[in-house]
Design an enzyme around this catalytic site. Sequence first.
Site, mmCIF file in Angstrom:
data_model
loop_
_atom_site.group_PDB
_atom_site.id
_atom_site.type_symbol
_atom_site.label_atom_id
_atom_site.label_comp_id
_atom_site.label_asym_id
_atom_site.label_seq_id
_atom_site.Cartn_x
_atom_site.Cartn_y
_atom_site.Cartn_z
ATOM 1 N N GLU A 252 0.875 -1.167 0.000
ATOM 2 C CA GLU A 252 0.000 0.000 0.000
ATOM 3 C C GLU A 252 0.916 1.222 0.000
ATOM 4 O O GLU A 252 1.821 1.315 0.838
ATOM 5 C CB GLU A 252 -0.886 -0.004 1.251
ATOM 6 N N ARG B 80 5.417 -12.587 9.645
ATOM 7 C CA ARG B 80 6.139 -11.377 9.251
ATOM 8 C C ARG B 80 7.505 -11.334 9.931
ATOM 9 O O ARG B 80 7.726 -11.941 10.975
ATOM 10 C CB ARG B 80 5.334 -10.113 9.533
ATOM 11 N N LYS C 26 4.690 0.719 9.330
ATOM 12 C CA LYS C 26 4.791 1.974 8.588
ATOM 13 C C LYS C 26 4.220 3.139 9.380
ATOM 14 O O LYS C 26 4.729 4.250 9.312
ATOM 15 C CB LYS C 26 4.056 1.842 7.242
HETATM 16 P P1 ATP Z 1 3.134 -2.358 8.019
HETATM 17 O O1 ATP Z 1 2.465 -3.280 8.983
HETATM 18 O O2 ATP Z 1 4.577 -2.191 8.226
HETATM 19 O O3 ATP Z 1 2.439 -1.046 7.883
HETATM 20 P P2 ATP Z 1 1.767 -3.474 5.856
HETATM 21 O O4 ATP Z 1 1.554 -4.932 5.924
HETATM 22 O O5 ATP Z 1 0.628 -2.609 6.189
HETATM 23 O O6 ATP Z 1 3.050 -3.102 6.649
HETATM 24 P P3 ATP Z 1 1.773 -3.393 3.036
HETATM 25 O O7 ATP Z 1 2.133 -2.268 2.174
HETATM 26 O O8 ATP Z 1 0.371 -3.837 3.088
HETATM 27 O O9 ATP Z 1 2.288 -3.023 4.467
HETATM 28 O O10 ATP Z 1 2.729 -4.625 2.765
HETATM 29 C C1 ATP Z 1 3.010 -5.110 1.479
HETATM 30 C C2 ATP Z 1 3.389 -6.554 1.618
HETATM 31 O O11 ATP Z 1 4.511 -6.697 2.460
HETATM 32 C C3 ATP Z 1 2.260 -7.353 2.228
HETATM 33 O O12 ATP Z 1 2.097 -8.545 1.481
HETATM 34 C C4 ATP Z 1 2.733 -7.630 3.614
HETATM 35 O O13 ATP Z 1 2.228 -8.846 4.067
HETATM 36 C C5 ATP Z 1 4.247 -7.651 3.452
HETATM 37 N N1 ATP Z 1 4.892 -7.270 4.703
HETATM 38 C C6 ATP Z 1 4.686 -6.157 5.420
HETATM 39 N N2 ATP Z 1 5.412 -6.162 6.548
HETATM 40 C C7 ATP Z 1 6.117 -7.323 6.545
HETATM 41 C C8 ATP Z 1 7.054 -7.934 7.437
HETATM 42 N N3 ATP Z 1 7.422 -7.331 8.571
HETATM 43 N N4 ATP Z 1 7.559 -9.133 7.101
HETATM 44 C C9 ATP Z 1 7.211 -9.722 5.962
HETATM 45 N N5 ATP Z 1 6.337 -9.219 5.087
HETATM 46 C C10 ATP Z 1 5.782 -8.030 5.366
HETATM 47 MG MG MG Z 2 -1.119 -3.849 4.820
#
Ligand code: ATP
Ligand code: MG
Length: 565
Positions: free
Chosen positions: A40, A266, A276
């Site tokens: 995102e 994760r 984020k």
């Molecule tokens: P955050 O929790 O840091 O805000 P998010 O999951 O909201 O991250 P996205 O932009 O939705 O951020 O993530 C894009 C992809 O990266 C998704 O498929 C998510 O599952 C993966 N991702 C995000 N954080 C991690 C992590 N710490 N380890 C592995 N994969 C991750």
């Molecule tokens: Mg997300």
Amino acid sequence: MSSSSTPAPEVRQDFIREIVTADNASGRHGGRVATRFPPEPNGYLHIGHAKSICLNFGIARDFGGTCNLRFDDTNPVTEDVEYVESIQADVRWLGFDWDDRLYYASDYFERLYACAEDLIRAGKAYVDSSDPEEIRQSRGTLTEPGRESPDRGRSVDENLDLFRRMRAGEFPDGAHVLRAKIDMASPNMNLRDPILYRIRRAHHHRTGDAWCIYPMYDYAHPLSDGFEGITHSICTLEFEDHRPLYDWLVASLPLAARPQQIEFARLNLTYTVMSKRKLLQLVTEGHVSGWDDPRMPTISGLRRRGYTPEAIRRFADEIGVAKRENVIDVGLLEFFVREDLNRRAPRAMAVLRPLKVVLENYPDDLVEEMDVVNNPEDPSAGTRKVPFSKVLYIEQDDFQLDPPKKFFRLAPGREVRLRNAYLITCREAVLDASGAVVELRCTYDPATRGGDAPDGRKVKATLHWVSAAHAVSAEVRLYDRLFNVEEPVTDDGTFLTQLNPSSLDVLPACHVEPSLASVEAGSRFQFERLGYFAVDPDSRPGHPVFNRTVGLKDTWAKIARGAQA
Ligand code: ATP
Ligand code: MG
């Protein structure tokens, strides 16, 4: 199944690759492997995303498939083109390529809308006009079933009419939502008639004001996967409970592909926050200098710090793919950075906290060019000349006036080696009025050029140095952990109190050897005895700025050895 879909034997196995291998064997997706990385655009990518990028692009590579880059931009409020651009730059820098497969969920808004009408026509979605608080309360709890909305029985025609008028902007924000009609008594809360669309008058960074209804992530994501023909939709564990909804939507719509969602744990790192939202807070509240502050776990921060894509990919590969939450020691990441830089970073001499040394018996005007090996790990890196002269700088902490027992470096009357140069002996320390050492008067032994005594006498220390007349002044930024606890508490507020107040130490008056006068931002060096350093974009011609990437000491190997013992 084509032969290219069989992973090469040397390819690392993990439970996801096992699933993909089994699917290929059974022909579940017709032997196709299509993954996607779906960020995102509401922040910069971090090391956790790097893990996901390496996994998704890596599986596509290993199985001869494809990996799309898709922006999951369904929430207009928090998203921005700045993020869209940084994300693309970061994925490329990590070494991955989506060719022409760059997609935006927002490009699917029209198709997503059409699918929603399909669901309504099939009796699988309805417009709910209850107020948002009522909807929340009627969802029930983990132990109590939800209550059906009075609007659940609306006719298809009425639903279609209301949904079209929602889109047309006839209603204020929050007046209605579109919900899936699944099961208000389901033990899985996500199946209790989840919201698919809401009215939200917000400007979208791509579609502008064309829409006043926006799809929910849980709705847009499986459909986007379906539109793109994704086979394996890899996501993190928090979506496990959403999988039944994912499957329900995929089964309810005539999509080109039947993607399957697979969850993995994760990546969490010690001394690091990885959300984020929290990283954004660090930036907006000025706790760091920006998303690319070298203390940040963002890809851009790590890049500026001097980490290499190779080291990050190696780290992602080595930690593997877990099914359960865990926390990885950040020292392991540093270990791979050090390993990689040891191989490739040219050596140089830099003095961070200078102490002046005058060689009393060295000719005033003589300058000798010392031959110095650029990288002992890489003979192809060649050698360079480093000037040596009467007045030098060494590190302040390489000298002690009154050395304790185990201090073997320079002290009054003691002889040490200057690396690649001569043996020198300290004759006298010059003190200022406060008693601080400001200069050393030393002598050198002209017979020891190169650093060894012809009579075979030994010294116990080798120091790095720079020639004062030739040195280039530089700024060096030393970093420590951004947080001073191993697992920062992630509820709001608290993690800010766990910030390490001395995570940045700026040394404005360092001296580096003249070969570093005009170095390019991003280039990386090993400063002898001090660690690995990367040239910061803040550098000016003749005044480089260096970030310490990582120290020389391999604490991880020590930990690993200790664990084995
Ligand atoms: P955050 O929790 O840091 O805000 P998010 O999951 O909201 O991250 P996205 O932009 O939705 O951020 O993530 C894009 C992809 O990266 C998704 O498929 C998510 O599952 C993966 N991702 C995000 N954080 C991690 C992590 N710490 N380890 C592995 N994969 C991750
Ligand atoms: Mg997300």
